[in-house]
Design a protein around this motif. Structure first.
Motif, PDB file in Angstrom:
ATOM      1  N   LEU A 172       0.831  -1.210   0.000  1.00  0.00           N
ATOM      2  CA  LEU A 172       0.000   0.000   0.000  1.00  0.00           C
ATOM      3  C   LEU A 172       0.865   1.260   0.000  1.00  0.00           C
ATOM      4  CD1 LEU A 172      -2.806  -1.036   2.528  1.00  0.00           C
ATOM      5  CD2 LEU A 172      -2.955  -0.900   0.036  1.00  0.00           C
ATOM      6  N   LYS A 173       1.952   1.204   0.730  1.00  0.00           N
ATOM      7  CA  LYS A 173       2.850   2.375   0.771  1.00  0.00           C
ATOM      8  C   LYS A 173       3.449   2.638  -0.600  1.00  0.00           C
ATOM      9  CE  LYS A 173       6.834   1.805   2.631  1.00  0.00           C
ATOM     10  NZ  LYS A 173       7.916   1.574   3.638  1.00  0.00           N
ATOM     11  N   TYR A 174       3.906   1.553  -1.269  1.00  0.00           N
ATOM     12  CA  TYR A 174       4.495   1.729  -2.600  1.00  0.00           C
ATOM     13  C   TYR A 174       3.444   2.191  -3.604  1.00  0.00           C
ATOM     14  CZ  TYR A 174       8.362  -0.878  -0.538  1.00  0.00           C
ATOM     15  OH  TYR A 174       9.389  -1.271   0.259  1.00  0.00           O
ATOM     16  N   ALA A 175       2.242   1.675  -3.465  1.00  0.00           N
ATOM     17  CA  ALA A 175       1.174   2.091  -4.381  1.00  0.00           C
ATOM     18  C   ALA A 175       0.862   3.573  -4.210  1.00  0.00           C
ATOM     19  CB  ALA A 175      -0.078   1.245  -4.134  1.00  0.00           C
ATOM     20  N   ALA A 176       0.862   4.040  -2.969  1.00  0.00           N
ATOM     21  CA  ALA A 176       0.598   5.469  -2.733  1.00  0.00           C
ATOM     22  C   ALA A 176       1.691   6.333  -3.342  1.00  0.00           C
ATOM     23  CB  ALA A 176       0.477   5.715  -1.222  1.00  0.00           C
TER      24      ALA A 176
END
Length: 320
Positions: A172-176
Protein backbone atom coordinates in the motif's frame (compact mmCIF):
# COMPACT_ATOMS: atom_id res chain seq x y z
CA UNK A 1 3.16 85.48 26.14
CA UNK A 2 4.01 82.35 28.13
CA UNK A 3 7.68 81.50 28.50
CA UNK A 4 7.01 77.75 28.75
CA UNK A 5 5.60 77.65 25.22
CA UNK A 6 8.77 79.05 23.67
CA UNK A 7 10.99 76.68 25.67
CA UNK A 8 8.82 73.72 24.65
CA UNK A 9 9.05 74.65 20.96
CA UNK A 10 12.84 74.87 21.10
CA UNK A 11 13.22 71.51 22.86
CA UNK A 12 11.94 69.78 19.72
CA UNK A 13 14.91 71.15 17.76
CA UNK A 14 17.71 71.71 20.28
CA UNK A 15 19.32 69.63 23.01
CA UNK A 16 19.90 72.59 25.29
CA UNK A 17 17.68 75.63 25.94
CA UNK A 18 19.12 78.16 28.40
CA UNK A 19 16.86 80.43 30.41
CA UNK A 20 19.24 83.34 31.22
CA UNK A 21 19.75 83.83 34.98
CA UNK A 22 17.80 80.69 35.88
CA UNK A 23 19.21 77.48 34.32
CA UNK A 24 19.14 75.22 31.28
CA UNK A 25 16.74 72.51 30.17
CA UNK A 26 18.59 69.60 28.52
CA UNK A 27 17.44 66.67 26.39
CA UNK A 28 19.09 63.33 25.68
CA UNK A 29 17.81 60.75 23.21
CA UNK A 30 17.02 57.28 24.53
CA UNK A 31 16.05 54.11 22.67
CA UNK A 32 12.81 52.18 22.95
CA UNK A 33 12.40 50.13 26.12
CA UNK A 34 10.27 47.31 27.49
CA UNK A 35 9.28 46.98 31.11
CA UNK A 36 9.01 43.25 31.61
CA UNK A 37 7.32 43.60 34.97
CA UNK A 38 4.39 45.61 33.61
CA UNK A 39 4.65 44.48 29.94
CA UNK A 40 4.80 48.12 28.88
CA UNK A 41 6.48 49.22 25.65
CA UNK A 42 8.07 52.70 25.61
CA UNK A 43 8.76 54.46 22.32
CA UNK A 44 12.11 56.20 21.65
CA UNK A 45 12.09 59.60 23.36
CA UNK A 46 14.14 62.49 24.68
CA UNK A 47 14.86 62.46 28.38
CA UNK A 48 14.53 65.89 29.99
CA UNK A 49 16.95 67.24 32.61
CA UNK A 50 17.68 70.56 34.29
CA UNK A 51 21.04 72.16 35.08
CA UNK A 52 20.96 75.20 37.35
CA UNK A 53 24.63 76.00 36.66
CA UNK A 54 24.07 76.93 33.01
CA UNK A 55 22.70 80.46 33.34
CA UNK A 56 24.72 82.38 30.71
CA UNK A 57 22.64 83.94 27.97
CA UNK A 58 23.38 82.28 24.64
CA UNK A 59 20.72 84.38 22.85
CA UNK A 60 18.75 81.37 21.54
CA UNK A 61 15.59 81.85 23.61
CA UNK A 62 15.45 85.65 23.20
CA UNK A 63 16.08 85.39 19.43
CA UNK A 64 13.30 82.83 19.02
CA UNK A 65 10.81 84.97 20.96
CA UNK A 66 11.82 88.06 18.97
CA UNK A 67 11.37 86.26 15.64
CA UNK A 68 8.10 84.54 16.59
CA UNK A 69 6.32 87.59 18.07
CA UNK A 70 8.08 90.13 15.80
CA UNK A 71 9.45 92.18 18.63
CA UNK A 72 12.93 93.52 19.27
CA UNK A 73 15.62 91.42 20.93
CA UNK A 74 15.74 93.81 23.90
CA UNK A 75 12.00 93.51 24.53
CA UNK A 76 12.26 89.71 24.36
CA UNK A 77 15.20 89.75 26.79
CA UNK A 78 13.29 91.94 29.25
CA UNK A 79 10.30 89.58 29.02
CA UNK A 80 12.54 86.62 29.97
CA UNK A 81 13.95 88.52 32.98
CA UNK A 82 10.45 89.28 34.25
CA UNK A 83 9.39 85.64 33.94
CA UNK A 84 12.52 84.45 35.77
CA UNK A 85 11.73 86.81 38.68
CA UNK A 86 8.19 85.38 38.89
CA UNK A 87 9.60 81.83 38.93
CA UNK A 88 12.02 82.75 41.70
CA UNK A 89 9.20 84.23 43.82
CA UNK A 90 7.07 81.13 43.26
CA UNK A 91 9.89 78.83 44.37
CA UNK A 92 10.52 81.00 47.42
CA UNK A 93 6.87 81.11 48.51
CA UNK A 94 5.65 77.69 47.41
CA UNK A 95 7.00 74.18 47.54
CA UNK A 96 7.23 73.67 43.74
CA UNK A 97 7.04 75.38 40.37
CA UNK A 98 5.12 73.75 37.49
CA UNK A 99 6.61 74.48 34.07
CA UNK A 100 3.85 73.30 31.75
CA UNK A 101 4.76 70.44 29.33
CA UNK A 102 8.32 70.44 30.71
CA UNK A 103 8.30 69.36 34.34
CA UNK A 104 8.16 70.38 38.02
CA UNK A 105 10.93 72.33 39.81
CA UNK A 106 11.34 72.38 43.59
CA UNK A 107 14.02 73.24 46.16
CA UNK A 108 15.42 70.81 48.69
CA UNK A 109 16.53 71.62 52.22
CA UNK A 110 19.91 72.76 50.92
CA UNK A 111 18.32 75.19 48.48
CA UNK A 112 19.26 73.27 45.35
CA UNK A 113 16.74 72.93 42.54
CA UNK A 114 15.26 69.49 41.91
CA UNK A 115 13.62 68.68 38.58
CA UNK A 116 10.95 66.07 37.79
CA UNK A 117 10.42 65.89 33.99
CA UNK A 118 6.96 65.65 32.48
CA UNK A 119 6.09 62.45 30.64
CA UNK A 120 3.13 63.66 28.59
CA UNK A 121 5.11 65.01 25.62
CA UNK A 122 7.77 63.23 23.55
CA UNK A 123 10.18 65.84 22.14
CA UNK A 124 11.78 63.34 19.71
CA UNK A 125 10.29 64.27 16.33
CA UNK A 126 11.21 60.93 14.75
CA UNK A 127 8.85 59.23 17.23
CA UNK A 128 5.88 61.32 16.15
CA UNK A 129 2.69 59.23 16.38
CA UNK A 130 4.25 56.56 18.58
CA UNK A 131 2.86 56.11 22.05
CA UNK A 132 3.55 53.86 25.01
CA UNK A 133 1.28 50.86 25.41
CA UNK A 134 0.88 47.85 27.63
CA UNK A 135 0.24 44.32 26.46
CA UNK A 136 -1.17 41.33 28.26
CA UNK A 137 1.41 38.64 28.94
CA UNK A 138 1.47 35.80 26.44
CA UNK A 139 0.84 32.45 28.12
CA UNK A 140 2.19 29.41 26.37
CA UNK A 141 0.93 25.92 27.07
CA UNK A 142 3.72 23.58 28.15
CA UNK A 143 3.27 20.18 26.66
CA UNK A 144 4.36 17.35 28.90
CA UNK A 145 5.31 13.95 27.57
CA UNK A 146 3.51 11.13 29.38
CA UNK A 147 5.04 7.66 29.40
CA UNK A 148 2.48 4.88 29.46
CA UNK A 149 4.06 1.88 31.20
CA UNK A 150 1.15 -0.38 30.42
CA UNK A 151 2.31 -0.81 26.82
CA UNK A 152 5.58 -2.22 28.03
CA UNK A 153 3.90 -4.65 30.38
CA UNK A 154 1.11 -5.95 28.12
CA UNK A 155 2.38 -8.72 25.82
CA UNK A 156 1.74 -8.25 22.10
CA UNK A 157 0.18 -11.36 20.51
CA UNK A 158 0.38 -11.57 16.72
CA UNK A 159 -2.05 -14.00 15.08
CA UNK A 160 -1.77 -15.37 11.58
CA UNK A 161 -4.60 -13.15 10.34
CA UNK A 162 -2.88 -10.13 11.83
CA UNK A 163 0.38 -11.10 10.20
CA UNK A 164 -1.36 -11.59 6.90
CA UNK A 165 -3.09 -8.20 7.05
CA UNK A 166 0.08 -6.37 7.97
CA UNK A 167 1.86 -7.97 5.05
CA UNK A 168 -0.05 -5.70 2.62
CA UNK A 169 1.08 -2.49 4.26
CA UNK A 170 4.39 -2.14 2.32
CA UNK A 171 2.52 -2.64 -0.94
CA UNK A 172 0.00 0.00 0.00
CA UNK A 173 2.85 2.38 0.77
CA UNK A 174 4.50 1.73 -2.60
CA UNK A 175 1.17 2.09 -4.38
CA UNK A 176 0.60 5.47 -2.73
CA UNK A 177 4.05 6.64 -3.79
CA UNK A 178 3.48 5.50 -7.39
CA UNK A 179 0.06 7.16 -7.47
CA UNK A 180 1.54 10.43 -6.22
CA UNK A 181 4.33 10.29 -8.81
CA UNK A 182 1.84 9.52 -11.59
CA UNK A 183 -0.47 12.38 -10.62
CA UNK A 184 2.48 14.79 -10.42
CA UNK A 185 3.72 13.72 -13.85
CA UNK A 186 0.25 14.01 -15.34
CA UNK A 187 -0.14 17.53 -13.98
CA UNK A 188 3.27 18.55 -15.34
CA UNK A 189 2.38 17.04 -18.75
CA UNK A 190 -0.88 19.00 -18.89
CA UNK A 191 0.94 22.23 -18.05
CA UNK A 192 3.54 21.48 -20.75
CA UNK A 193 0.86 20.71 -23.36
CA UNK A 194 -1.02 23.91 -22.52
CA UNK A 195 2.15 25.99 -22.81
CA UNK A 196 3.06 24.37 -26.13
CA UNK A 197 -0.47 24.96 -27.47
CA UNK A 198 -0.27 28.62 -26.49
CA UNK A 199 3.11 28.95 -28.24
CA UNK A 200 1.70 27.34 -31.42
CA UNK A 201 -1.29 29.74 -31.41
CA UNK A 202 1.07 32.70 -30.92
CA UNK A 203 3.29 31.57 -33.82
CA UNK A 204 0.26 31.08 -36.09
CA UNK A 205 -1.10 34.54 -35.27
CA UNK A 206 2.33 36.07 -35.88
CA UNK A 207 2.67 34.36 -39.28
CA UNK A 208 -0.82 35.49 -40.33
CA UNK A 209 -0.08 39.05 -39.26
CA UNK A 210 3.25 39.19 -41.11
CA UNK A 211 1.69 37.66 -44.27
CA UNK A 212 -1.11 40.22 -44.19
CA UNK A 213 1.35 43.08 -43.76
CA UNK A 214 3.51 41.84 -46.66
CA UNK A 215 0.49 41.52 -48.95
CA UNK A 216 -0.68 45.04 -48.17
CA UNK A 217 2.78 46.61 -48.26
CA UNK A 218 4.16 48.82 -51.00
CA UNK A 219 7.61 47.86 -52.26
CA UNK A 220 9.94 50.45 -53.71
CA UNK A 221 13.13 49.93 -55.63
CA UNK A 222 15.42 52.10 -53.49
CA UNK A 223 18.44 51.49 -55.76
CA UNK A 224 19.82 54.96 -56.60
CA UNK A 225 19.32 55.95 -60.20
CA UNK A 226 22.69 56.10 -61.98
CA UNK A 227 22.43 58.56 -64.78
CA UNK A 228 24.90 58.34 -67.67
CA UNK A 229 27.45 61.08 -68.11
CA UNK A 230 25.97 63.72 -70.40
CA UNK A 231 28.08 65.58 -72.95
CA UNK A 232 26.24 68.64 -74.22
CA UNK A 233 26.56 69.36 -77.90
CA UNK A 234 25.73 72.95 -78.79
CA UNK A 235 24.48 71.83 -82.18
CA UNK A 236 22.09 69.28 -80.74
CA UNK A 237 19.41 70.31 -78.24
CA UNK A 238 18.45 66.70 -77.34
CA UNK A 239 20.01 64.72 -74.49
CA UNK A 240 21.97 61.55 -75.42
CA UNK A 241 19.44 59.49 -73.48
CA UNK A 242 16.62 60.65 -75.78
CA UNK A 243 16.81 57.70 -78.12
CA UNK A 244 14.16 56.98 -80.65
CA UNK A 245 11.14 55.28 -79.05
CA UNK A 246 12.53 55.41 -75.45
CA UNK A 247 10.03 56.17 -72.65
CA UNK A 248 10.80 57.41 -69.15
CA UNK A 249 8.46 56.29 -66.38
CA UNK A 250 8.31 57.76 -62.86
CA UNK A 251 7.56 54.77 -60.60
CA UNK A 252 5.17 55.27 -57.67
CA UNK A 253 5.39 51.76 -56.22
CA UNK A 254 5.09 48.01 -56.68
CA UNK A 255 2.32 45.92 -55.09
CA UNK A 256 1.95 42.18 -54.51
CA UNK A 257 -1.86 42.40 -54.91
CA UNK A 258 -3.12 43.94 -58.11
CA UNK A 259 -6.20 45.41 -56.38
CA UNK A 260 -3.86 47.52 -54.24
CA UNK A 261 -2.10 48.72 -57.38
CA UNK A 262 -5.42 49.73 -58.93
CA UNK A 263 -6.40 51.66 -55.79
CA UNK A 264 -3.05 53.49 -55.97
CA UNK A 265 -3.70 54.46 -59.58
CA UNK A 266 -7.11 55.92 -58.68
CA UNK A 267 -5.54 57.80 -55.76
CA UNK A 268 -2.83 59.36 -57.96
CA UNK A 269 -5.30 60.26 -60.68
CA UNK A 270 -7.41 62.06 -58.07
CA UNK A 271 -4.31 64.12 -57.27
CA UNK A 272 -3.91 65.13 -60.93
CA UNK A 273 -1.25 62.65 -62.08
CA UNK A 274 -1.57 60.66 -65.30
CA UNK A 275 -0.99 57.43 -63.41
CA UNK A 276 -0.95 54.11 -65.31
CA UNK A 277 -0.43 50.40 -64.70
CA UNK A 278 3.02 49.51 -66.02
CA UNK A 279 2.85 45.75 -65.56
CA UNK A 280 4.76 43.29 -63.39
CA UNK A 281 8.47 43.31 -62.62
CA UNK A 282 10.91 40.41 -62.24
CA UNK A 283 9.60 39.73 -58.74
CA UNK A 284 5.95 39.43 -59.79
CA UNK A 285 4.98 42.78 -58.26
CA UNK A 286 2.46 45.08 -59.98
CA UNK A 287 4.14 48.38 -60.90
CA UNK A 288 2.30 51.74 -60.84
CA UNK A 289 3.63 54.99 -62.43
CA UNK A 290 3.07 58.64 -61.65
CA UNK A 291 3.72 59.87 -65.20
CA UNK A 292 5.45 58.69 -68.37
CA UNK A 293 7.53 60.94 -70.63
CA UNK A 294 9.25 60.58 -73.98
CA UNK A 295 11.60 63.46 -73.16
CA UNK A 296 14.29 62.72 -70.55
CA UNK A 297 14.57 66.36 -69.43
CA UNK A 298 10.84 66.58 -68.74
CA UNK A 299 10.99 63.27 -66.87
CA UNK A 300 13.85 64.41 -64.65
CA UNK A 301 12.12 67.71 -63.86
CA UNK A 302 8.88 65.91 -63.00
CA UNK A 303 10.75 63.39 -60.83
CA UNK A 304 12.43 66.21 -58.93
CA UNK A 305 9.06 67.87 -58.24
CA UNK A 306 7.38 64.59 -57.20
CA UNK A 307 10.22 63.82 -54.77
CA UNK A 308 9.79 67.30 -53.27
CA UNK A 309 5.99 67.38 -52.86
CA UNK A 310 4.78 63.76 -53.05
CA UNK A 311 7.24 60.99 -52.18
CA UNK A 312 11.01 60.76 -51.77
CA UNK A 313 10.79 57.07 -52.80
CA UNK A 314 9.81 57.83 -56.40
CA UNK A 315 12.36 56.77 -59.04
CA UNK A 316 12.87 56.87 -62.82
CA UNK A 317 12.67 53.84 -65.14
CA UNK A 318 13.72 54.29 -68.79
CA UNK A 319 12.60 51.63 -71.29
CA UNK A 320 12.29 51.42 -75.07
Amino acid sequence: MVLEHYISDLLYRYNCVVVPGFGAFLTQRTSAKINQDTNTFYAPTKLLAFNGQLTSNDGLLASYISETDRISFEVAHNFIEEQVKKWERTLANESSLLVKNIGVLSRNNEGSLLFQPASEINYLTSSFGLSNFSSLPITREVLKEEIVELEENIPLVITSERRQSTGFRPYLKYAAVLLLAFSTGLTAYKVFEKQRTNEEVARTNAREYVTKQIQEATFFDLTPLELPTVTVDATNSKLPSEKEGEMHHIIAGAFRIKANAERKIEELKAKGYNSTYYGTNDYGLHVVTYESFSDATDALNALKEIKRVQSKDAWLLSKK
